[in-house]
Design a protein around this motif. Structure first.
Motif, PDB file in Angstrom:
ATOM      1  N   TYR A   1       0.845  -1.190   0.000  1.00  0.00           N
ATOM      2  CA  TYR A   1       0.000   0.000   0.000  1.00  0.00           C
ATOM      3  C   TYR A   1       0.882   1.242   0.000  1.00  0.00           C
ATOM      4  O   TYR A   1       1.821   1.353   0.784  1.00  0.00           O
ATOM      5  CB  TYR A   1      -0.908   0.028   1.237  1.00  0.00           C
ATOM      6  CG  TYR A   1      -1.979  -1.043   1.254  1.00  0.00           C
ATOM      7  CD1 TYR A   1      -2.679  -1.382   0.104  1.00  0.00           C
ATOM      8  CD2 TYR A   1      -2.304  -1.705   2.435  1.00  0.00           C
ATOM      9  CE1 TYR A   1      -3.658  -2.352   0.127  1.00  0.00           C
ATOM     10  CE2 TYR A   1      -3.295  -2.673   2.470  1.00  0.00           C
ATOM     11  CZ  TYR A   1      -3.970  -3.003   1.304  1.00  0.00           C
ATOM     12  OH  TYR A   1      -4.943  -3.969   1.332  1.00  0.00           O
TER      13      TYR A   1
ATOM     14  N   PRO B   1      -7.262   6.779  -5.816  1.00  0.00           N
ATOM     15  CA  PRO B   1      -7.030   5.712  -4.834  1.00  0.00           C
ATOM     16  C   PRO B   1      -7.527   4.368  -5.353  1.00  0.00           C
ATOM     17  O   PRO B   1      -8.574   4.289  -6.007  1.00  0.00           O
ATOM     18  CB  PRO B   1      -7.850   6.164  -3.618  1.00  0.00           C
ATOM     19  CG  PRO B   1      -7.963   7.639  -3.760  1.00  0.00           C
ATOM     20  CD  PRO B   1      -8.027   7.906  -5.243  1.00  0.00           C
TER      21      PRO B   1
ATOM     22  N   LYS C   1      -3.096   4.471  -2.318  1.00  0.00           N
ATOM     23  CA  LYS C   1      -4.165   4.607  -1.334  1.00  0.00           C
ATOM     24  C   LYS C   1      -4.684   6.038  -1.240  1.00  0.00           C
ATOM     25  O   LYS C   1      -5.585   6.326  -0.449  1.00  0.00           O
ATOM     26  CB  LYS C   1      -3.677   4.135   0.041  1.00  0.00           C
ATOM     27  CG  LYS C   1      -3.298   2.663   0.083  1.00  0.00           C
ATOM     28  CD  LYS C   1      -4.498   1.775  -0.198  1.00  0.00           C
ATOM     29  CE  LYS C   1      -5.429   1.669   0.973  1.00  0.00           C
ATOM     30  NZ  LYS C   1      -6.525   0.693   0.730  1.00  0.00           N
TER      31      LYS C   1
ATOM     32  N   TRP D   1       0.756   5.215   0.582  1.00  0.00           N
ATOM     33  CA  TRP D   1      -0.024   6.339   1.091  1.00  0.00           C
ATOM     34  C   TRP D   1       0.620   7.675   0.755  1.00  0.00           C
ATOM     35  O   TRP D   1      -0.077   8.676   0.563  1.00  0.00           O
ATOM     36  CB  TRP D   1      -0.166   6.228   2.606  1.00  0.00           C
ATOM     37  CG  TRP D   1      -1.014   5.094   3.050  1.00  0.00           C
ATOM     38  CD1 TRP D   1      -0.617   3.818   3.339  1.00  0.00           C
ATOM     39  CD2 TRP D   1      -2.434   5.104   3.253  1.00  0.00           C
ATOM     40  NE1 TRP D   1      -1.681   3.041   3.716  1.00  0.00           N
ATOM     41  CE2 TRP D   1      -2.818   3.808   3.677  1.00  0.00           C
ATOM     42  CE3 TRP D   1      -3.413   6.091   3.130  1.00  0.00           C
ATOM     43  CZ2 TRP D   1      -4.135   3.471   3.967  1.00  0.00           C
ATOM     44  CZ3 TRP D   1      -4.725   5.766   3.425  1.00  0.00           C
ATOM     45  CH2 TRP D   1      -5.080   4.471   3.832  1.00  0.00           C
TER      46      TRP D   1
END
Length: 401
Positions: free
Chosen positions: A42, A64, A86, A44
């Motif tokens: 993931y 996202p 994300k 971010w």
């Protein structure tokens, strides 16, 4: 299940780099992904950020949930990073964004690629200067097996349950690290005394040049084992222990600190040994620092060096691709020096935080192993989705205890 080409079910979007000589292009808060950011499943945030003008001038946005695949870079010579954005972000020209068409569930897409990494790695060829490259046309022709869309969703939900827990552990560890840093600064921010590393250790040395064997032998810590603060023993190889005496003086102990001493991007990375289950040595690409416990607290020194990774990296010498950190330069590195009793007060506070972090790391490694075992079996149809759901339910229930 049916066989299709990746290009039949995915659109490929190319990124770009805004002009680096235009400062205001790089003064914003919009994440801009490059190879150095593709470290975990993931994504971010990124190391670099662009402004709205920069994004409009030289790159592309993705939403996202978009899958990002590295298609050019030295990393491709050993791995094919696949990540899921994300948050809304931009990306450079070495990365492709893969946008699922209606026949493909977007949450299932990254697992197709992760499950076929070895096949993707075999497709990597060399561009200029030995850089790895995944050819876009070959990617479009890449054959995959596609379950029905409802099955895709169920498989993705099973695997996401594991990755979500791994991500939760990662974020929890970041919080614990931030707490430990705050405690450290509270106790030592005003310290003006300094000590050279060589003056507070009993050993500071490179390891062996191993003779590797496929099984048995002595476990060997190498550069790949040194993560951000932690040792991943899963990345160890094995050394022929018929020459056991050669490593008797080079065995790791709990409390030792391992520093990556060669390479680009990983030079200066630090990890501390918190537990050992077997005899373990280290190779010549890492340096082991063994604090003198009569002078300094081991946990204190490990924490100082982890916080100083960027400064330690600056000690490296040599040309691009050959950067090396000598023992002499590492030994001359200065650390804040406080009375031993004060160090031990910090260690008493930090120890339970470290133990919780270590527990989270072990749990995440177990969950990742379960995911990597289930993934190919689910993709091939060898394992029923219902059976995999039971395995994941048991694993996550145990992890929650």
């Amino acid at each position: 299940m049916r066989k299709v080409h990746l290009g039949d079910v995915v659109d490929f979007i190319s990124g770009g780099t805004p002009n680096t000589s235009t400062p205001h292009y790089w003064s914003g808060s919009i994440p801009w992904a490059s190879a150095k950011d593709l470290k975990s499943f993931y994504l971010w945030d990124t190391a670099d950020h662009v402004s709205e003008d920069g994004a409009a001038a030289g790159t592309r946005f993705v939403n996202p949930g978009t899958t990002l695949l590295l298609t050019r870079g030295m990393t491709l010579l050993k791995d094919v990073p696949v990540v899921v954005a994300k948050t809304r972000m931009t990306f450079n020209q070495d990365i492709k964004a893969l946008i699922a068409k209606p026949a493909l569930d977007p949450t299932f897409l990254p697992y197709i690629l992760v499950g076929r990494k070895l096949d993707l790695l075999s497709m990597v060829d060399l561009a200029g200067h030995g850089t790895g490259r995944l050819n876009s046309e070959e990617l479009r022709r890449f054959e995959i097996v596609l379950p029905s869309r409802p099955q895709q969703r169920r498989i993705a939900e099973i695997l996401c349950a594991l990755d979500d827990k791994i991500e939760l552990n990662r974020r929890m560890n970041e919080t614990l690290e931030a707490i430990a840093r705050a405690v450290f600064l509270k106790h030592f921010a005003s310290e003006t005394s300094r000590a050279e590393l060589r003056d507070v250790v009993t050993a500071l040395r490179r390891g062996v040049s191993p003779t590797y064997v496929p099984a048995g032998g002595v476990r060997v810590v190498n550069q790949k084992c040194v993560r951000d603060g932690w040792l991943s023993f899963d990345a160890c190889r094995r050394h022929d222990d018929t020459h056991g005496r050669a490593v008797d003086g080079l065995l790791l102990r709990v409390g030792d600190i391992v520093v990556n001493s060669t390479g680009v991007g990983t030079l200066g990375r630090v990890a501390q040994v918190h537990d050992l289950t077997e005899r373990t040595t280290f190779d010549s690409h890492v340096t082991v620092v063994r604090p003198d416990v009569d002078v300094v607290d081991e946990l204190y020194v490990g924490f100082v060096l982890r916080m100083s990774q960027d400064d330690i990296e600056e000690l490296g010498e040599g040309s691009t691709g050959q950067t090396e950190l000598s023992g002499a330069r590492l030994g001359s590195f200065e650390i804040p020096y406080a009375p031993l009793e004060k160090q031990r007060v910090f260690a008493q506070i930090a120890k339970p935080l470290v133990q919780r972090q270590l527990s989270n790391e072990h749990e995440s490694a177990t969950l990742a192993q379960i995911r990597d075992t289930l993934l190919p079996k689910l993709l091939s149809g060898e394992l029923r989705v219902r059976d995999a759901e039971d395995v994941v339910a048991d694993a996550t229930a145990g992890a929650a205890v």
